[in-house]
Design a protein around this motif. Sequence first.
Motif, PDB file in Angstrom:
ATOM      1  N   LYS A  87      -2.246  -0.706  19.856  1.00 43.27           N
ATOM      2  CA  LYS A  87      -1.324  -1.081  18.775  1.00 43.27           C
ATOM      3  C   LYS A  87      -0.875   0.146  17.993  1.00 43.27           C
ATOM      4  CE  LYS A  87      -2.950  -5.804  18.144  1.00 43.27           C
ATOM      5  NZ  LYS A  87      -3.576  -6.764  17.237  1.00 43.27           N
ATOM      6  N   VAL A  88      -1.800   1.039  17.695  1.00 38.55           N
ATOM      7  CA  VAL A  88      -1.459   2.256  16.958  1.00 38.55           C
ATOM      8  C   VAL A  88      -0.543   3.132  17.808  1.00 38.55           C
ATOM      9  CG1 VAL A  88      -2.394   4.384  15.952  1.00 38.55           C
ATOM     10  CG2 VAL A  88      -3.533   2.182  15.531  1.00 38.55           C
ATOM     11  N   LEU A  91       3.206   2.379  17.775  1.00 38.51           N
ATOM     12  CA  LEU A  91       4.010   2.577  16.563  1.00 38.51           C
ATOM     13  C   LEU A  91       5.062   3.654  16.817  1.00 38.51           C
ATOM     14  CD1 LEU A  91       1.136   2.498  13.915  1.00 38.51           C
ATOM     15  CD2 LEU A  91       2.933   0.763  14.238  1.00 38.51           C
ATOM     16  N   CYS A  97      -1.687   9.082  20.899  1.00 40.02           N
ATOM     17  CA  CYS A  97      -2.843   8.385  20.360  1.00 40.02           C
ATOM     18  C   CYS A  97      -3.881   8.312  21.462  1.00 40.02           C
ATOM     19  CB  CYS A  97      -2.417   6.984  19.914  1.00 40.02           C
ATOM     20  SG  CYS A  97      -3.753   5.990  19.227  1.00 40.02           S
ATOM     21  N   LYS A 126       2.647   6.494   6.389  1.00 45.65           N
ATOM     22  CA  LYS A 126       2.475   6.057   7.776  1.00 45.65           C
ATOM     23  C   LYS A 126       0.993   5.867   8.101  1.00 45.65           C
ATOM     24  CE  LYS A 126       6.800   8.083   9.354  1.00 45.65           C
ATOM     25  NZ  LYS A 126       7.441   9.188  10.082  1.00 45.65           N
ATOM     26  N   GLU A 129       0.025   2.501   7.100  1.00 50.53           N
ATOM     27  CA  GLU A 129       0.399   1.462   8.066  1.00 50.53           C
ATOM     28  C   GLU A 129      -0.645   1.364   9.175  1.00 50.53           C
ATOM     29  OE1 GLU A 129       4.515   1.294   9.438  1.00 50.53           O
ATOM     30  OE2 GLU A 129       5.060   2.612   7.763  1.00 50.53           O
ATOM     31  N   ILE A 130      -1.141   2.505   9.618  1.00 54.43           N
ATOM     32  CA  ILE A 130      -2.185   2.497  10.647  1.00 54.43           C
ATOM     33  C   ILE A 130      -3.451   1.847  10.100  1.00 54.43           C
ATOM     34  CG2 ILE A 130      -3.678   3.925  12.102  1.00 54.43           C
ATOM     35  CD1 ILE A 130      -1.346   5.968  12.231  1.00 54.43           C
ATOM     36  N   ILE A 133      -3.353  -1.839  10.238  1.00 52.14           N
ATOM     37  CA  ILE A 133      -3.571  -2.380  11.593  1.00 52.14           C
ATOM     38  C   ILE A 133      -5.058  -2.366  11.938  1.00 52.14           C
ATOM     39  CG2 ILE A 133      -3.229  -1.867  14.057  1.00 52.14           C
ATOM     40  CD1 ILE A 133      -0.372  -0.923  13.261  1.00 52.14           C
TER      41      ILE A 133
END
Length: 161
Positions: A87-88, A91, A97, A126, A129-130, A133
């Motif tokens: 998911k990360v 982004l 990642c 940002k 945002e991570i 998640i």
Amino acid sequence: MSISDGDRQIIAAMQEGLPLASRPFAAIAAQTGLTEEALLHRIAELKARGVIRRIAAAPNHYKLGMTANGMTVWDVDVSRIAELGAKVGALPFVTHCYERPRALPHWPYNLFAMVHGATRDEVEAKRGEIAAILGSACRAHDILFSTRILKKTGLRLKQKG
């Protein structure tokens, strides 16, 4: 793993980067004496054999105005790292990642995500945002801001001796 002289010529022609042209592979093909179709076939075979892993852009983020670049590091529950890492990594502002082993007791982080921005505040937002998640699966995090570019090159062939 050995490569032919022809494959070596293809890699050498591409190792400084693809030309800025509407058909960069056609330009490389002309340089190597191949058709564009034959070149693309050879590249696909080199990728299938693992000689070439990928062909990708390696932008200079500083020249693009993104001077606040930070490697965000996360201590993520191992049972969820694959799911959350995907998911990360998806982004739009994360350029790469990956999971790495922890180096306890001094380094508890096992998930790394590179984030780029024009300002540190943008990168911090940002990172938030991570963090949202990762939620409760994350026990700790930090950010390591870049101070200079260390490397911007891809594959390099050794000279045949």
